[in-house]
Scaffold this active site. Sequence first.
Site, PDB file in Angstrom:
ATOM      1  CB  CYS A 124      12.590  63.132  12.486  1.00  0.00           C
ATOM      2  SG  CYS A 124      11.117  62.983  11.451  1.00  0.00           S
ATOM      3  CD  GLN A 135      16.924  68.976  11.633  1.00  0.00           C
ATOM      4  OE1 GLN A 135      15.934  68.767  10.954  1.00  0.00           O
ATOM      5  NE2 GLN A 135      16.871  69.101  12.954  1.00  0.00           N
ATOM      6  CE  LYS A 139      14.047  70.683  16.774  1.00  0.00           C
ATOM      7  NZ  LYS A 139      13.117  69.611  16.391  1.00  0.00           N
ATOM      8  N   PRO A 188      12.891  73.846  12.846  1.00  0.00           N
ATOM      9  CG  PRO A 188      14.220  71.921  12.784  1.00  0.00           C
ATOM     10  CD  PRO A 188      13.885  73.096  13.633  1.00  0.00           C
ATOM     11  N   GLY A 196       8.367  76.312  16.974  1.00  0.00           N
ATOM     12  CA  GLY A 196       7.971  75.647  15.736  1.00  0.00           C
ATOM     13  C   GLY A 196       6.564  76.022  15.328  1.00  0.00           C
ATOM     14  NE  ARG A 197       3.693  71.778  17.507  1.00  0.00           N
ATOM     15  CZ  ARG A 197       3.351  70.951  18.454  1.00  0.00           C
ATOM     16  NH1 ARG A 197       2.391  70.072  18.253  1.00  0.00           N
ATOM     17  NH2 ARG A 197       3.960  70.992  19.634  1.00  0.00           N
ATOM     18  CG  ASN A 234      11.479  72.651  20.147  1.00  0.00           C
ATOM     19  OD1 ASN A 234      11.353  71.484  19.779  1.00  0.00           O
ATOM     20  ND2 ASN A 234      10.729  73.621  19.659  1.00  0.00           N
ATOM     21  N   GLY A 235       9.520  73.192  22.613  1.00  0.00           N
ATOM     22  CA  GLY A 235       8.299  72.417  22.801  1.00  0.00           C
ATOM     23  C   GLY A 235       7.201  73.203  23.467  1.00  0.00           C
ATOM     24  CG  ASP A 236       4.012  71.841  24.209  1.00  0.00           C
ATOM     25  OD1 ASP A 236       3.836  71.522  23.026  1.00  0.00           O
ATOM     26  OD2 ASP A 236       3.903  71.052  25.166  1.00  0.00           O
TER      27      ASP A 236
HETATM   28  C1  FMN Z   1       4.833  69.189  10.594  1.00  0.00           C
HETATM   29  C2  FMN Z   1       6.093  69.188  11.424  1.00  0.00           C
HETATM   30  C3  FMN Z   1       7.319  69.024  10.783  1.00  0.00           C
HETATM   31  C4  FMN Z   1       8.508  68.995  11.514  1.00  0.00           C
HETATM   32  N1  FMN Z   1       9.701  68.868  10.861  1.00  0.00           N
HETATM   33  C5  FMN Z   1      10.866  68.833  11.576  1.00  0.00           C
HETATM   34  C6  FMN Z   1      12.138  68.721  10.929  1.00  0.00           C
HETATM   35  O1  FMN Z   1      12.241  68.682   9.694  1.00  0.00           O
HETATM   36  N2  FMN Z   1      13.241  68.669  11.721  1.00  0.00           N
HETATM   37  C7  FMN Z   1      13.173  68.731  13.084  1.00  0.00           C
HETATM   38  O2  FMN Z   1      14.194  68.677  13.767  1.00  0.00           O
HETATM   39  N3  FMN Z   1      11.990  68.865  13.714  1.00  0.00           N
HETATM   40  C8  FMN Z   1      10.859  68.922  12.991  1.00  0.00           C
HETATM   41  N4  FMN Z   1       9.664  69.093  13.650  1.00  0.00           N
HETATM   42  C9  FMN Z   1       9.670  69.285  15.106  1.00  0.00           C
HETATM   43  C10 FMN Z   1       9.760  70.768  15.477  1.00  0.00           C
HETATM   44  O3  FMN Z   1      10.988  71.324  15.070  1.00  0.00           O
HETATM   45  C11 FMN Z   1       9.620  70.963  16.997  1.00  0.00           C
HETATM   46  O4  FMN Z   1      10.659  70.259  17.631  1.00  0.00           O
HETATM   47  C12 FMN Z   1       8.288  70.484  17.543  1.00  0.00           C
HETATM   48  O5  FMN Z   1       7.214  70.859  16.704  1.00  0.00           O
HETATM   49  C13 FMN Z   1       8.025  71.030  18.957  1.00  0.00           C
HETATM   50  O6  FMN Z   1       8.089  72.438  18.979  1.00  0.00           O
HETATM   51  P1  FMN Z   1       6.766  73.361  18.916  1.00  0.00           P
HETATM   52  O7  FMN Z   1       5.862  72.925  20.045  1.00  0.00           O
HETATM   53  O8  FMN Z   1       7.281  74.755  19.086  1.00  0.00           O
HETATM   54  O9  FMN Z   1       6.135  73.112  17.577  1.00  0.00           O
HETATM   55  C14 FMN Z   1       8.464  69.128  12.929  1.00  0.00           C
HETATM   56  C15 FMN Z   1       7.235  69.305  13.555  1.00  0.00           C
HETATM   57  C16 FMN Z   1       6.061  69.352  12.834  1.00  0.00           C
HETATM   58  C17 FMN Z   1       4.745  69.559  13.549  1.00  0.00           C
END
Ligand code: FMN
Length: 309
Positions: free
Chosen positions: A101, A71, A140, A17, A225-226, A201-203
Amino acid sequence: MIELGRIKLAGPLVLAPIAGFTDSPFRKICVSHGCGLTMTELISAEGIVRKNKKTMDLLKFTEEERPFAIQIFGRKPETVAAAAEVVEALSPDLIDINMGCPARKVVGSGNGASLLRDPQLVNRIAEAVVKKTKLPVSAKIRIGWDEASLNYLDVVKALEDAGVSMIIVHGRTRAQQYSGRADWNIIKEIREKSSVPVIGNGDIDSYESAYRMMEFSGCPAVMIGRGAIGNPWIFSGRTPESREIIETVKLHLDLMLDEYGNRGIHMMRKHIVRYIHGTKNAAKARSSIVKAVSREEIITILDELEESE
Ligand SMILES: Cc1cc2nc3c(=O)[nH]c(=O)nc-3n(C[C@H](O)[C@H](O)[C@H](O)COP(=O)(O)O)c2cc1C
């Protein structure tokens, strides 16, 4: 299909998300590239219970987005459970509770990652939701509030005791926000010690690194995510040609217009900038795109970009 207890995924790479990005149009795009589960951004349990119009709009989804999770976030067990009851009537495949969050506004009111400081409350919230709905429930989490309070095993136990079906772990603390590195060792440790399936999750920034995390941690699925923003090909491992990137942007743009009307143009800009990042002439196109106000203008800019490749 991957079966994780009561939860079914269409594949092992799932969409995280991301508030402001992972809406219905983008979820459709990701599914068409092989994403195994989609999820809404965090949605306020209070807003759901009050049937706030903007909140209810965030809950909308289509069949194409399945397997699909909603969520929710909140800090009062009875409110989060009441929200789960409203959500259940919409028939998502999974209800996820946000416990990670780090945003000041969210933790300031005792929500999101703030819950990690109180495993007992984590347990009460998750249990209230699990009791209220027949749907599978996940949470989460992050690995702790800060480096000095890595209490993830307590939080995991609190969730298991509450009867959750799955735990998603972003390997950072709240204090880290999005900086530093996600700790894959802790994700692995949680996966080894948890009695329920764990999604890491992460990176993850490529298809290859998704499989690296799975192999390293033993997680049956991982969340991106990103790395998926502007790059839904991360779910398939394909390297798109520039023509394909432009076609996908156009498709995404039309989905945004269908969903939001003219507002979709504005909301699409941040996506386009990410899609075209890395193409030749991206900088020039970027400055025109952030000023474009119509579909025609955007299409022209995209066509020019494709020709210049
Ligand atoms: C701009 C932004 C918004 C996010 N919004 C949510 C969210 O609404 N709910 C949530 O559980 N995590 C949220 N996250 C966290 C991501 O789901 C994820 O856990 C985090 O970015 C690490 O994963 P990644 O390295 O693949 O991005 C958000 C992250 C970013 C950067």
